[in-house]
Write a protein that holds these residues in place. Structure first.
Motif, PDB file in Angstrom:
ATOM      1  N   ASP A  79      67.606  78.489 145.654  1.00 41.42           N
ATOM      2  CA  ASP A  79      68.019  77.116 145.940  1.00 41.42           C
ATOM      3  C   ASP A  79      67.122  76.459 146.989  1.00 41.42           C
ATOM      4  OD1 ASP A  79      70.001  77.323 144.098  1.00 41.42           O
ATOM      5  OD2 ASP A  79      71.632  77.583 145.535  1.00 41.42           O
ATOM      6  N   PHE A  80      66.561  77.260 147.895  1.00 42.75           N
ATOM      7  CA  PHE A  80      65.678  76.666 148.906  1.00 42.75           C
ATOM      8  C   PHE A  80      64.450  76.035 148.253  1.00 42.75           C
ATOM      9  CE2 PHE A  80      64.453  76.379 153.408  1.00 42.75           C
ATOM     10  CZ  PHE A  80      63.126  76.014 153.266  1.00 42.75           C
ATOM     11  N   PRO A  81      63.634  76.774 147.483  1.00 47.32           N
ATOM     12  CA  PRO A  81      62.493  76.110 146.844  1.00 47.32           C
ATOM     13  C   PRO A  81      62.898  75.033 145.851  1.00 47.32           C
ATOM     14  CG  PRO A  81      62.716  78.359 146.039  1.00 47.32           C
ATOM     15  CD  PRO A  81      63.634  78.222 147.216  1.00 47.32           C
ATOM     16  N   THR A  82      64.060  75.187 145.219  1.00 47.44           N
ATOM     17  CA  THR A  82      64.525  74.152 144.297  1.00 47.44           C
ATOM     18  C   THR A  82      64.655  72.813 145.018  1.00 47.44           C
ATOM     19  OG1 THR A  82      65.724  75.725 142.896  1.00 47.44           O
ATOM     20  CG2 THR A  82      66.435  73.424 142.811  1.00 47.44           C
ATOM     21  N   VAL A  83      65.330  72.815 146.151  1.00 49.04           N
ATOM     22  CA  VAL A  83      65.559  71.574 146.884  1.00 49.04           C
ATOM     23  C   VAL A  83      64.298  71.128 147.625  1.00 49.04           C
ATOM     24  CG1 VAL A  83      66.968  70.423 148.637  1.00 49.04           C
ATOM     25  CG2 VAL A  83      68.008  72.117 147.117  1.00 49.04           C
ATOM     26  N   PHE A  84      63.609  72.072 148.251  1.00 53.25           N
ATOM     27  CA  PHE A  84      62.417  71.724 149.033  1.00 53.25           C
ATOM     28  C   PHE A  84      61.329  71.120 148.142  1.00 53.25           C
ATOM     29  CE2 PHE A  84      58.340  72.700 151.066  1.00 53.25           C
ATOM     30  CZ  PHE A  84      58.564  72.225 152.350  1.00 53.25           C
ATOM     31  N   LEU A  85      60.980  71.830 147.067  1.00 59.27           N
ATOM     32  CA  LEU A  85      59.952  71.314 146.164  1.00 59.27           C
ATOM     33  C   LEU A  85      60.463  70.119 145.377  1.00 59.27           C
ATOM     34  CD1 LEU A  85      58.488  74.681 144.806  1.00 59.27           C
ATOM     35  CD2 LEU A  85      57.479  73.176 146.528  1.00 59.27           C
ATOM     36  N   GLY A  86      61.744  70.157 145.006  1.00 55.56           N
ATOM     37  CA  GLY A  86      62.309  69.030 144.270  1.00 55.56           C
ATOM     38  C   GLY A  86      62.263  67.744 145.067  1.00 55.56           C
ATOM     39  N   ALA A  87      62.504  67.837 146.368  1.00 55.14           N
ATOM     40  CA  ALA A  87      62.433  66.657 147.220  1.00 55.14           C
ATOM     41  C   ALA A  87      61.002  66.134 147.277  1.00 55.14           C
ATOM     42  CB  ALA A  87      62.938  66.995 148.622  1.00 55.14           C
ATOM     43  N   MET A  88      60.049  66.990 147.550  1.00 52.60           N
ATOM     44  CA  MET A  88      58.662  66.527 147.658  1.00 52.60           C
ATOM     45  C   MET A  88      58.162  65.957 146.336  1.00 52.60           C
ATOM     46  SD  MET A  88      56.649  69.078 150.246  1.00 52.60           S
ATOM     47  CE  MET A  88      56.648  70.458 149.114  1.00 52.60           C
ATOM     48  N   ARG A  89      58.552  66.581 145.227  1.00 56.37           N
ATOM     49  CA  ARG A  89      58.117  66.073 143.923  1.00 56.37           C
ATOM     50  C   ARG A  89      58.677  64.673 143.680  1.00 56.37           C
ATOM     51  NH1 ARG A  89      59.202  66.141 138.272  1.00 56.37           N
ATOM     52  NH2 ARG A  89      57.349  66.734 137.042  1.00 56.37           N
ATOM     53  N   ALA A  90      59.856  64.394 144.228  1.00 51.30           N
ATOM     54  CA  ALA A  90      60.490  63.089 144.052  1.00 51.30           C
ATOM     55  C   ALA A  90      60.083  62.088 145.132  1.00 51.30           C
ATOM     56  CB  ALA A  90      62.006  63.258 144.053  1.00 51.30           C
ATOM     57  N   GLY A  91      59.231  62.511 146.081  1.00 55.65           N
ATOM     58  CA  GLY A  91      58.833  61.624 147.159  1.00 55.65           C
ATOM     59  C   GLY A  91      59.845  61.526 148.275  1.00 55.65           C
ATOM     60  N   VAL A  92      60.842  62.414 148.249  1.00 57.09           N
ATOM     61  CA  VAL A  92      61.846  62.511 149.314  1.00 57.09           C
ATOM     62  C   VAL A  92      61.329  63.524 150.335  1.00 57.09           C
ATOM     63  CG1 VAL A  92      64.229  63.214 149.812  1.00 57.09           C
ATOM     64  CG2 VAL A  92      63.710  61.876 147.751  1.00 57.09           C
TER      65      VAL A  92
END
Length: 519
Positions: A79-92
């Motif tokens: 869940d950590f890389p899911t949220v961390f990378l998911g945020a950066m990929r979305a510009g968050v």
């Protein structure tokens, strides 16, 4: 596996998304390869990529917009890389948090950061419930239990976004809060390009991380060191990472190394000292693939590095990094190790040692270490005073004292505020600690300054003995004599206090300021 030969920001594409960069090549090359092993099982690059792509829709449904901050209070699972990378990929902008902080710390950081959402592991949710009740406009999402909306359910309902946000290589990608050993923590702001640059310069270029490696880090992903070890480095190399969401005890780490045949171990000196002396520590036969280890957080005592090399026939690379520089910029090299010193400057960085007057000191003299490199944070959030003191033009002040020899090898001399002046001469506490730790009855030691009856500063040592050794007056004198025989006379500890353990930060750094309060 790297998608760029970048050694500086200008080598990267102008429009560059760090999350997409880490995952795209793996999705094209080996989508079915295991990216993560955690307590739930395995997660392939395809599965990780899908989870990351779905996070854009999750953020949209939560009302989180580009450039807003989200906090990650997550243990080490997928869940950590899911949220961390998911945020950066979305510009968050994701902001990982130390999972050992207090409710007061979390409340302060939420207010300081202006974050609009918080992702919390179920086991940590008790620290957030009162905060959530007082912050009705902040969204809270739970991972593996807890009272908040469930991350897995949100992901299941979300649609994967086909394209990443069109971020610039110099856009802020994420923040890391410093440990805050003196006062409140500071939010260091890092750029999209910096993750790739640390991977190219250190993980791939210096350490030699490979696609066939299985990586395990003692440091957690919310630390700058652990973030590289367990996230950006293995993904940049196309390797597999083992995530452990519990305490990094010798028993737990030993079991994971043997079960998953770990080849690269990221540790800290405190862990290595205890682990090598622990009965669970595997043999070379038990862990035949363990080919290299890294150490950071504090200077690695030479005898610990040698003990690791003797046991596993592999190098442990001491290195120096910081939250401000994102990862390691001074390091040993595989096959070129001098135990007892930190190493040489990593390609792509420059360092200098300056005196208190700001002028560079000659080889062999102690100076304040400053770094110039492409991965420096751009400043601390809402802290102009500390930003201008730390980020000085192209140079970043480390707060560390070092000595450099004629060949460029750097040896740690202590934090700037840890140095002792004995008889008008600087004494490095690290040098005295290293000497004490070299005694066969000593597990670890810390040295601070204390005043004698005349009000003069002298070294005071705090010593942890091996389990089967009892402290006695004769042993105290033996340790003093040991130091006298290896050091200049004025450097030996005038007092030795035997303790069960040393006060440390969550990263394993000795908190000498706490010892100074007792000295």
């Amino acid at each position: 596996m790297n998608t760029s030969d970048g050694r500086c920001a200008a080598d990267l594409p102008e429009y560059f998304n760090a999350a997409e960069d880490l995952l795209a090549a793996n999705l094209a090359r080996h989508p079915g390869k295991t990216a993560i092993i955690d307590h739930r099982g395995t997660c392939t690059y395809r599965e990780l990529g899908d989870r990351v792509a779905r996070m854009a829709d999750v953020f949209n449904r939560l009302g989180v917009r580009r450039d807003q901050r989200v906090l990650l209070c997550l243990t080490d699972t997928r869940d950590f890389p899911t949220v961390f990378l998911g945020a950066m990929r979305a510009g968050v902008i994701p902001v990982p948090l130390n999972t050992l902080l207090t409710e007061d710390d979390y409340g302060w950081i939420l207010n300081n950061s202006g974050a609009v959402a918080v992702f919390v592991s179920g086991e940590l949710s008790d620290k957030w419930q009162a905060i959530a009740a007082a912050e009705p406009f902040v969204k809270f999402v739970g991972s593996e239990g807890g009272p908040f909306d469930d991350l897995e359910a949100l992901l299941a309902d979300a649609q994967p976004a086909p394209d990443p946000a069109p971020t610039h290589r110099d856009d802020v990608a994420f923040w890391l809060y410093t440990s805050g050993s003196t006062g409140r923590p500071k939010g260091a702001m890092h750029l999209h390009g910096s993750i790739r640059l640390t991977a190219n310069l250190y993980a791939l270029g210096t350490m030699g991380l490979r696609e066939d490696d299985v990586v395990l880090s003692v440091a957690k992903q919310f630390f700058a060191y652990g973030l590289g070890n367990s996230l950006s480095f293995p993904y940049a190399a196309g390797a597999t990472v083992v995530l452990h969401n519990g305490r990094s005890t010798p028993d737990a780490i030993s079991a994971l190394i043997v079960e998953h045949q770990v080849s690269v171990l990221g540790g800290v000196p405190t862990f290595f000292a205890g682990w090598l002396a622990h009965p669970s520590c595997p043999t070379k036969q038990d862990a035949p693939r363990l080919r290299i280890a890294t150490s950071a957080g504090e200077a690695l005592p030479g005898h610990i590095g040698k003990a690791f090399a003797d046991k596993f026939g592999a190098d442990v690379l001491d290195g120096l990094g910081s939250t401000e520089m994102l990862h390691i910029f001074v390091s040993q090299r595989p096959g070129s190790v001098r135990y007892g010193c930190t190493g040489r400057v990593v390609d792509g960085y420059r360092v200098r040692l300056v005196g208190d007057d700001g002028s560079e000191v000659p080889p062999g003299e102690i100076g304040n270490l400053q770094i110039c490199g492409p991965t420096s944070a751009i400043g601390y959030w809402r802290n102009r005073e500390k930003s201008t003191a730390t980020f000085c033009g192209e140079w970043t002040a480390s707060g560390d004292k070092y000595v450099c020899d004629e060949e460029g090898w750097l040896t740690y001399a202590g934090r700037a505020d840890d140095m002792l002046k004995v008889g008008g001469i600087y004494v490095s506490p690290i040098e005295v600690e290293e000497t004490l730790s070299g005694h066969n009855m000593v597990l670890e030691a810390a040295v601070v300054g204390a005043e004698d009856a005349d009000g003069l500063v002298k070294p005071h040592a705090y010593v942890v003995l091996h389990n089967d050794v009892q402290p006695t007056p004769s042993l105290e004198q033996e340790l003093k004599d040991h130091c006298k025989s290896h050091l200049a006379p004025y450097k030996y500890p005038r007092w030795i206090t035997f303790v069960a353990e040393l006060p440390k930060t969550a990263t394993g750094k000795i908190q000498r300021f706490r010892l100074r309060e007792d000295a």
